[in-house]
Design an enzyme around this catalytic site. Structure first.
Site, short mmCIF file in Angstrom:
data_model
loop_
_atom_site.label_atom_id
_atom_site.label_comp_id
_atom_site.label_asym_id
_atom_site.label_seq_id
_atom_site.Cartn_x
_atom_site.Cartn_y
_atom_site.Cartn_z
CD GLU A 106 58.27 -14.67 -32.14
OE1 GLU A 106 57.05 -15.14 -33.77
OE2 GLU A 106 57.11 -14.58 -31.27
CD GLU A 153 61.30 -20.19 -27.21
OE1 GLU A 153 60.64 -19.00 -27.24
OE2 GLU A 153 61.73 -21.01 -25.87
CG ASP A 187 70.89 -18.14 -24.58
OD1 ASP A 187 70.28 -16.77 -25.20
OD2 ASP A 187 71.22 -17.69 -23.08
CG ASP A 194 60.37 -14.90 -19.80
OD1 ASP A 194 59.80 -15.63 -19.94
OD2 ASP A 194 61.40 -15.72 -21.02
CE LYS A 232 58.76 -12.67 -7.10
NZ LYS A 232 59.09 -15.04 -6.79
CG ASP A 291 51.97 -8.25 -20.43
OD1 ASP A 291 53.35 -8.64 -20.54
OD2 ASP A 291 51.49 -8.82 -19.46
CB THR A 347 52.01 -13.00 -28.24
OG1 THR A 347 52.29 -12.55 -27.55
CG2 THR A 347 52.19 -12.58 -29.75
CE LYS A 348 50.36 -20.15 -23.64
NZ LYS A 348 51.33 -21.04 -23.73
CD GLU A 364 48.66 -8.51 -27.58
OE1 GLU A 364 49.23 -9.56 -28.26
OE2 GLU A 364 48.64 -7.88 -27.78
C1 LIG Z 1 56.95 -15.16 -21.75
S1 LIG Z 1 57.67 -16.04 -23.02
C2 LIG Z 1 56.24 -15.34 -24.80
C3 LIG Z 1 56.54 -16.24 -25.69
C4 LIG Z 1 55.22 -15.44 -27.11
N1 LIG Z 1 56.58 -14.64 -26.94
C5 LIG Z 1 54.27 -14.93 -26.67
O1 LIG Z 1 54.42 -13.65 -26.60
O2 LIG Z 1 53.23 -15.24 -26.41
C6 LIG Z 1 59.49 -15.79 -23.28
C7 LIG Z 1 59.61 -16.89 -24.19
O3 LIG Z 1 60.81 -16.27 -23.83
C8 LIG Z 1 62.22 -18.15 -24.38
N2 LIG Z 1 63.00 -17.21 -24.13
C9 LIG Z 1 63.77 -16.59 -23.05
N3 LIG Z 1 64.86 -16.32 -22.87
C10 LIG Z 1 65.40 -17.12 -24.35
C11 LIG Z 1 66.17 -16.92 -24.74
N4 LIG Z 1 67.57 -16.50 -24.60
N5 LIG Z 1 66.92 -17.21 -26.00
C12 LIG Z 1 65.63 -17.79 -26.65
N6 LIG Z 1 64.00 -17.80 -26.47
C13 LIG Z 1 64.32 -17.42 -25.01
C14 LIG Z 1 60.92 -18.40 -23.19
O4 LIG Z 1 61.74 -19.82 -23.99
C15 LIG Z 1 59.31 -17.92 -23.78
O5 LIG Z 1 59.08 -18.73 -24.59
#
Ligand SMILES: C[S@@+](CC[C@H](N)C(=O)[O-])C[C@H]1O[C@@H](n2cnc3c(N)ncnc32)[C@H](O)[C@@H]1O
Length: 230
Positions: A62, A87, A114, A137, A141, A173, A209-210, A212
């Site tokens: 994941e 993460e 990353d 994410d 914008k 979403d 998920t959170k 979602e």
């Molecule tokens: C909008 S959140 C969604 C979290 C989770 N999957 C959920 O649906 O609740 C996006 C997550 O991706 C992580 N993230 C974004 N770019 C990333 C990257 N290049 N490598 C690892 N994690 C990343 C962010 O830190 C964040 O926790």
């Protein structure tokens, strides 16, 4: 570690601060047990992944697991499989560690880094049965669209680490992002959209998920997309 720090200045995340004392404690006390620590690209110890590669266990990844609740849930539902989560934010990693410890879930490894750099710069000694990117994410914008993690280059990185019969599962979403993802993936000759997910023998159903839940509160339509290697 990126070989060339200039190579990728646009990132799919921003730095986030806040970390609770419990998360900090979990990072100090539990992370060594669960983490794959990245050092230089050629000296990183991937033995935790290698042992799975040489076993008959299915292995799922994941990317961007956020607070880790989906990863912990899937790992607890499938104790015979192995799960790796990547993460970038330490607070989410700390939160997941607390849950793994409390529920005695032992089939998860964590890479706190990353994901783009991990997939681009390191030779992972494994290919995955399934890769999840759940509610990345959306960067709504227009001027931030370039930060979205799904790009043609990212799709190629994913293609390198999927088993021939594995899958890449994306959920979002944000309609604009869903459309963009479909376009990118359609133009990537390595992937085909799976029109009937029931045909995938190794498919693990994702939990809600959170992020979602937040999207649903805002009455956003959820799009699930599953791809297989062509
Ligand atoms: C909008 S959140 C969604 C979290 C989770 N999957 C959920 O649906 O609740 C996006 C997550 O991706 C992580 N993230 C974004 N770019 C990333 C990257 N290049 N490598 C690892 N994690 C990343 C962010 O830190 C964040 O926790």
């Amino acid at each position: 570690m990126s070989k060339d720090p200039e190579r990728r200045s646009v990132r799919s995340y921003v730095k986030r601060g806040k970390i609770t004392p419990a998360q900090l404690r979990a990072l100090e006390e539990l992370l060594p047990t669960y983490a794959i620590e990245l050092s230089s690209t050629d000296s990183t110890d991937f033995s935790k992944l290698q042992s799975v590669a040489h076993s008959s266990h299915s292995h799922y990844l994941e990317i961007g697991f956020g607070n880790g609740s989906s990863l912990a849930y899937m790992a607890s539902q499938y104790p015979g499989a192995r799960f790796t989560g990547i993460e970038v934010h330490r607070s989410g990693v700390g939160r997941l560690l607390i849950e793994l410890d409390k529920k005695e879930i032992g089939n998860v490894q964590i890479i706190n880094h990353d994901a783009v750099e991990v997939l681009r710069d390191y030779q992972l000694p494994i290919k995955f049965d399934g890769i999840y990117l759940l509610f990345p994410d959306p960067w709504p914008k227009k001027r931030h669209h370039k930060r979205r993690i799904v790009t043609p280059e990212f799709a190629l990185l994913i293609a390198n680490v999927i088993k021939p019969d594995g899958y890449f599962y994306i959920a979002t979403d944000y309609q604009h992002y869903a459309d963009e993802i479909q376009l990118i993936m359609h133009e990537c000759p390595q992937f085909n959209l799976v029109s009937n997910p029931q045909t995938l023998p190794n498919l693990i159903k994702r939990p809600e998920t959170k992020y979602e839940k937040r999207g649903l509160r805002l009455e956003h339509k959820i799009t699930d997309l599953i791809y297989q290697l062509a």
